[in-house]
Design a protein around this motif. Structure first.
Motif, PDB file in Angstrom:
ATOM      1  N   PHE A  92       0.834  -1.207   0.000  1.00  0.00           N
ATOM      2  CA  PHE A  92       0.000   0.000   0.000  1.00  0.00           C
ATOM      3  C   PHE A  92       0.869   1.257   0.000  1.00  0.00           C
ATOM      4  N   LEU A  93       1.889   1.269   0.853  1.00  0.00           N
ATOM      5  CA  LEU A  93       2.754   2.447   0.939  1.00  0.00           C
ATOM      6  C   LEU A  93       3.517   2.671  -0.357  1.00  0.00           C
ATOM      7  N   ILE A  94       3.998   1.588  -0.971  1.00  0.00           N
ATOM      8  CA  ILE A  94       4.733   1.713  -2.233  1.00  0.00           C
ATOM      9  C   ILE A  94       3.831   2.315  -3.309  1.00  0.00           C
ATOM     10  N   VAL A  95       2.616   1.794  -3.421  1.00  0.00           N
ATOM     11  CA  VAL A  95       1.685   2.275  -4.451  1.00  0.00           C
ATOM     12  C   VAL A  95       1.257   3.713  -4.155  1.00  0.00           C
ATOM     13  N   PHE A  96       0.952   3.998  -2.894  1.00  0.00           N
ATOM     14  CA  PHE A  96       0.481   5.341  -2.513  1.00  0.00           C
ATOM     15  C   PHE A  96       1.564   6.394  -2.744  1.00  0.00           C
ATOM     16  N   ILE A  97       2.753   6.144  -2.197  1.00  0.00           N
ATOM     17  CA  ILE A  97       3.848   7.097  -2.350  1.00  0.00           C
ATOM     18  C   ILE A  97       4.305   7.167  -3.806  1.00  0.00           C
ATOM     19  N   GLY A  98       4.336   6.003  -4.470  1.00  0.00           N
ATOM     20  CA  GLY A  98       4.744   5.964  -5.865  1.00  0.00           C
ATOM     21  C   GLY A  98       3.826   6.780  -6.759  1.00  0.00           C
ATOM     22  N   THR A  99       2.520   6.715  -6.485  1.00  0.00           N
ATOM     23  CA  THR A  99       1.563   7.490  -7.266  1.00  0.00           C
ATOM     24  C   THR A  99       1.804   8.989  -7.107  1.00  0.00           C
TER      25      THR A  99
END
Length: 285
Positions: A247-254
């Motif tokens: 979740f953190l990877i996708v959220f921050i990555g976005t």
């Protein structure tokens, strides 16, 4: 403005980011820290794929990327079909009566029905195996948009940013099931044109700045995110993150992708387009 000036204006609007997306895609492929797939290709092969990418010449040469038409920047497949649609518009569609536009739109809808039934969905157009599906997809959408404009099918409303966003989200969260080819057709043929008509006729009372920003950033984001998606895919294959980490990877990555797209738009896309537009107008004079 004439056919030649129309083509110039379209190239100035779209092609700088086609080139940038290809550069980022090549760099991401070569310098991906989680895979060494680039070593499978000779330098000449990579150069040829890159040349085809920046000139929007379909070249589905990489099995590792599902034979995308444009291996270094797969989203460019829709730009390829948009260029084709603009050529047809300049020579034919801009000159025909709107009654014939309706006939062509119905014919395109029939072609879309055939594609959806045969494939089971409307996801094609991006690969060598579903290349011609893209023609059906762009034909209907382009003609439907022209028909809405020519007939002024604008629905006045006060849904605004939140109401239209809610309607759009409803289309995105549709579940996949056996008859998906029918529901996707209904979304594309009926629901999305309805949202376009509502959007054109809506009074914006909330979220104006966010709407303007979203409109400006959408194309730069579309054309610059692909390299990061593949690097993330390589990372995911090796480390298989899950739960909170994913979740953190996708959220921050976005967030980072949007910020990067904004940077590219500000320091590259807008200045280049302004310069080329000025040159075009100067040459006219």
């Amino acid at each position: 403005m004439g056919v030649i000036e129309f083509f110039k204006s379209r190239l100035i609007r779209l092609h700088p980011l086609v080139i940038m997306g290809s550069i980022l895609g090549l760099a991401g492929f070569i310098f991906d820290p989680f895979t060494s797939q680039s070593q499978l290709y000779s330098a000449w092969h990579l150069v040829w794929i890159f040349i085809c990418s920046i000139f929007l010449i379909p070249f589905p040469a990489m099995a590792e990327r599902s034979f995308n038409l444009f291996s270094f920047n797969a989203p460019a497949w829709s730009l390829f079909w948009e260029y084709i649609a603009n050529i047809v518009y300049a020579f034919i569609l801009s000159k025909i009566h709107r009654r014939y536009m309706v006939i062509l739109t119905i014919a395109a809808a029939c072609a879309l029905c055939f594609v959806s039934y045969r494939a089971g969905n409307l996801l094609g157009g991006w690969s060598k195996d579903n290349f011609w599906d893209g023609a059906a997809r762009v034909s209907f959408s382009f003609l439907a948009g022209l028909s809405i404009y020519r007939f002024n099918w604008i629905i006045k409303n006060k849904l605004g940013f939140l109401g239209l966003s809610f309607l759009l989200i409803l289309g995105f969260i549709m579940t996949f099931f056996k008859w998906n080819w029918i529901t996707e057709l209904m979304l594309v043929i009926l629901y999305f044109p309805l949202i376009v008509s509502l959007g054109a006729g809506s009074t914006l009372t909330f979220g104006r700045k966010l709407s303007v920003f979203s409109g400006k950033i959408s194309y730069p984001l579309y054309m610059t995110h692909y390299a990061a998606i593949w690097i993330f895919g390589s990372y995911y294959t090796i480390y298989k993150p899950a739960g909170t980490e994913l979740f953190l990877i996708v959220f921050i990555g976005t967030i980072l992708l949007v910020a990067f797209a904004y940077l590219i738009m500000s320091i590259y896309d807008i200045p280049v387009r302004k310069y080329l537009t000025k040159r075009r107008l100067d040459n006219q004079n």
